[in-house]
Design an enzyme around this catalytic site. Structure first.
Site, PDB file in Angstrom:
ATOM      1  N   ARG A 202      -5.600  -7.273  -7.841  1.00 43.05           N
ATOM      2  CA  ARG A 202      -4.552  -7.967  -8.596  1.00 43.05           C
ATOM      3  C   ARG A 202      -5.271  -8.861  -9.606  1.00 43.05           C
ATOM      4  NH1 ARG A 202      -3.201  -8.514  -3.026  1.00 43.05           N
ATOM      5  NH2 ARG A 202      -1.312  -7.344  -2.470  1.00 43.05           N
TER       6      ARG A 202
ATOM      7  N   LYS B 137      -2.988 -12.447  -1.545  1.00 46.91           N
ATOM      8  CA  LYS B 137      -1.557 -12.526  -1.261  1.00 46.91           C
ATOM      9  C   LYS B 137      -1.329 -12.568   0.251  1.00 46.91           C
ATOM     10  CE  LYS B 137       2.768 -10.383  -2.744  1.00 46.91           C
ATOM     11  NZ  LYS B 137       3.360  -9.250  -3.490  1.00 46.91           N
TER      12      LYS B 137
ATOM     13  N   HIS C  46      -1.675  -4.495 -13.782  1.00 47.17           N
ATOM     14  CA  HIS C  46      -1.410  -3.923 -12.457  1.00 47.17           C
ATOM     15  C   HIS C  46      -1.488  -2.399 -12.478  1.00 47.17           C
ATOM     16  CE1 HIS C  46      -0.471  -5.670  -8.600  1.00 47.17           C
ATOM     17  NE2 HIS C  46       0.328  -4.649  -8.307  1.00 47.17           N
TER      18      HIS C  46
ATOM     19  N   ARG D 283      -4.736  -1.214 -11.116  1.00 40.45           N
ATOM     20  CA  ARG D 283      -4.747  -1.220  -9.639  1.00 40.45           C
ATOM     21  C   ARG D 283      -4.014   0.017  -9.102  1.00 40.45           C
ATOM     22  NH1 ARG D 283      -4.502  -4.705  -4.850  1.00 40.45           N
ATOM     23  NH2 ARG D 283      -2.447  -4.651  -3.879  1.00 40.45           N
TER      24      ARG D 283
ATOM     25  N   HIS E 168      -2.452  -4.325   1.516  1.00 44.12           N
ATOM     26  CA  HIS E 168      -1.027  -4.182   1.816  1.00 44.12           C
ATOM     27  C   HIS E 168      -0.739  -4.498   3.276  1.00 44.12           C
ATOM     28  CE1 HIS E 168      -0.336  -1.168  -1.728  1.00 44.12           C
ATOM     29  NE2 HIS E 168      -0.287  -2.427  -2.115  1.00 44.12           N
TER      30      HIS E 168
ATOM     31  N   TYR F 295       2.123   5.753  -3.438  1.00 45.11           N
ATOM     32  CA  TYR F 295       1.143   6.497  -4.237  1.00 45.11           C
ATOM     33  C   TYR F 295       1.166   7.993  -3.937  1.00 45.11           C
ATOM     34  CZ  TYR F 295      -0.347   1.829  -5.380  1.00 45.11           C
ATOM     35  OH  TYR F 295      -0.350   0.525  -5.808  1.00 45.11           O
TER      36      TYR F 295
END
Length: 361
Positions: free
Chosen positions: A217, A242, A306, A309, A332, A341
């Site tokens: 990020r 995050k 982003h 990424r 994640h 994805y």
């Protein structure tokens, strides 16, 4: 970053929006793209009709060009907040900080609560009922065509404020909209190469290569320090990402060569990427670098930082990397987030035989 103020005016006996900004040729050319925009010799400004459709067009055009909009036509934004409410808002912010929420979350919740309190003053209503919150939701978010993610942030912020006030939140039954299920934009390997080939500044190229090669990020890339690069284990240590989680991601041998050249030239002291004052490099500057490169490379996709990424994760998947490892590298919480994805990976789709291929044209 460039900024335009939307100022309400009356011109030719009709409500109009004046577009106020210091003279800037680039801004002027963007403004001229608006449908039915006109120049007023009387007011010495560009102006458009003050209608919801026009404001939607303004928001879409200016945000896509990274222009800050100071909307002075919005009564909610510019309504006066009494001094006691301002003090209460500051106390609420301190309460959020004490909850150890991230600075971004604290600022977002404080901002949306600020708007909500202004709306309460505008309506002279302080009962904080579901009906009042729904009215705010419609007037401030839905009618202005703001995103579903922003709408959810507003609901989260109001819920936190009500919790701070000691009001039972769950009994209010504030409903959330369903999130949009949009697929991420992904660049091909050839397009990534095109982007890097048109960036000639070493610092800029190294930053973009870092984001792509490590799947970071932008906030993670900018907070990186020299000590976070572990060249012996070929890993990058991401601290306090995050969800306040630490993780490791890949340090590419090819990227490491570029990084060492960059380090010798710039010799950063604290953050890996610093501005001229030695402070953390800004996200807006990074976005501008990528936007310029995308235009030079002639890529006609809506690309953000982003996207690099997203592209990293998709290319890993197409190379046969297990989803569980991709989940760890990206940080994640849930494998469901990483599963998106699989919908943009070319591997499976390219193996499907299209029935039109059997036809003779």
């Amino acid at each position: 970053m460039k900024k335009i103020a939307l100022v309400p005016i009356t011109h030719q006996n009709a409500k109009q929006i004046a577009l106020k900004f210091p003279f800037d040729q680039e801004l002027k050319s963007i403004v001229k793209k608006l449908t039915h925009v006109r120049w007023s010799q009387t007011h010495r400004t560009f102006y458009v009709a003050n209608t919801p459709d026009v404001k939607k067009e303004i928001t879409k055009l200016f945000t896509s060009n990274s222009i800050i909009i100071d909307d002075q036509t919005d009564k909610i934004l510019h309504n006066h907040l009494p001094e006691d409410k301002k003090i209460e808002l500051q106390r609420f912010k301190k309460w959020l900080i004490q909850k150890r929420l991230s600075s971004n979350t604290v600022n977002t919740y404080t901002e949306v609560t600020h708007y909500f309190l202004k709306y309460c003053e505008l309506k002279n209503n302080h009962d904080y009922s579901p009906r009042l919150i729904e009215a705010f939701n419609f007037d401030f978010i839905v009618s202005k065509n703001k995103s579903i993610s922003y709408q959810n942030q507003c609901i989260n912020g109001i819920k936190k404020y009500l919790s701070y006030k000691g009001i039972e939140v769950e009994s209010l039954q504030i409903s959330r909209p369903q999130k949009e299920k949009k697929l991420p934009t992904v660049l091909s390997l050839e397009e990534i190469q095109q982007v890097f080939s048109v960036i000639h500044n070493m610092k800029h190229k190294t930053l973009m290569a870092l984001i792509y090669s490590a799947g970071l990020r932008i906030s993670e890339a900018l907070r990186l320090k020299v000590k976070n690069i572990d060249s012996k284990r070929m890993l990058i240590h991401i601290e306090g990402a995050k969800g306040k989680k630490d993780r490791y991601t890949l340090l590419s041998p090819v990227f490491l060569v570029l990084l060492r050249k960059y380090y010798k030239v710039y010799q950063p002291k604290n953050y890996l990427f610093e501005n001229k004052e030695g402070k953390m490099y800004s996200a807006s500057s990074a976005q501008k670098i990528l936007k310029t490169a995308i235009n030079k490379a002639g890529i006609n996709k809506r690309v953000t930082l982003h996207t690099l990424r997203h592209s990293f994760a998709t290319h890993l998947l197409e190379n046969g990397t297990d989803l569980r490892y991709i989940q760890e590298l990206l940080g994640h919480n849930s494998p469901k987030t990483t599963m998106i994805y699989t919908h943009v990976s070319n591997n499976k789709l390219s193996n499907i035989k299209n029935p039109i291929d059997e036809m003779d044209f």
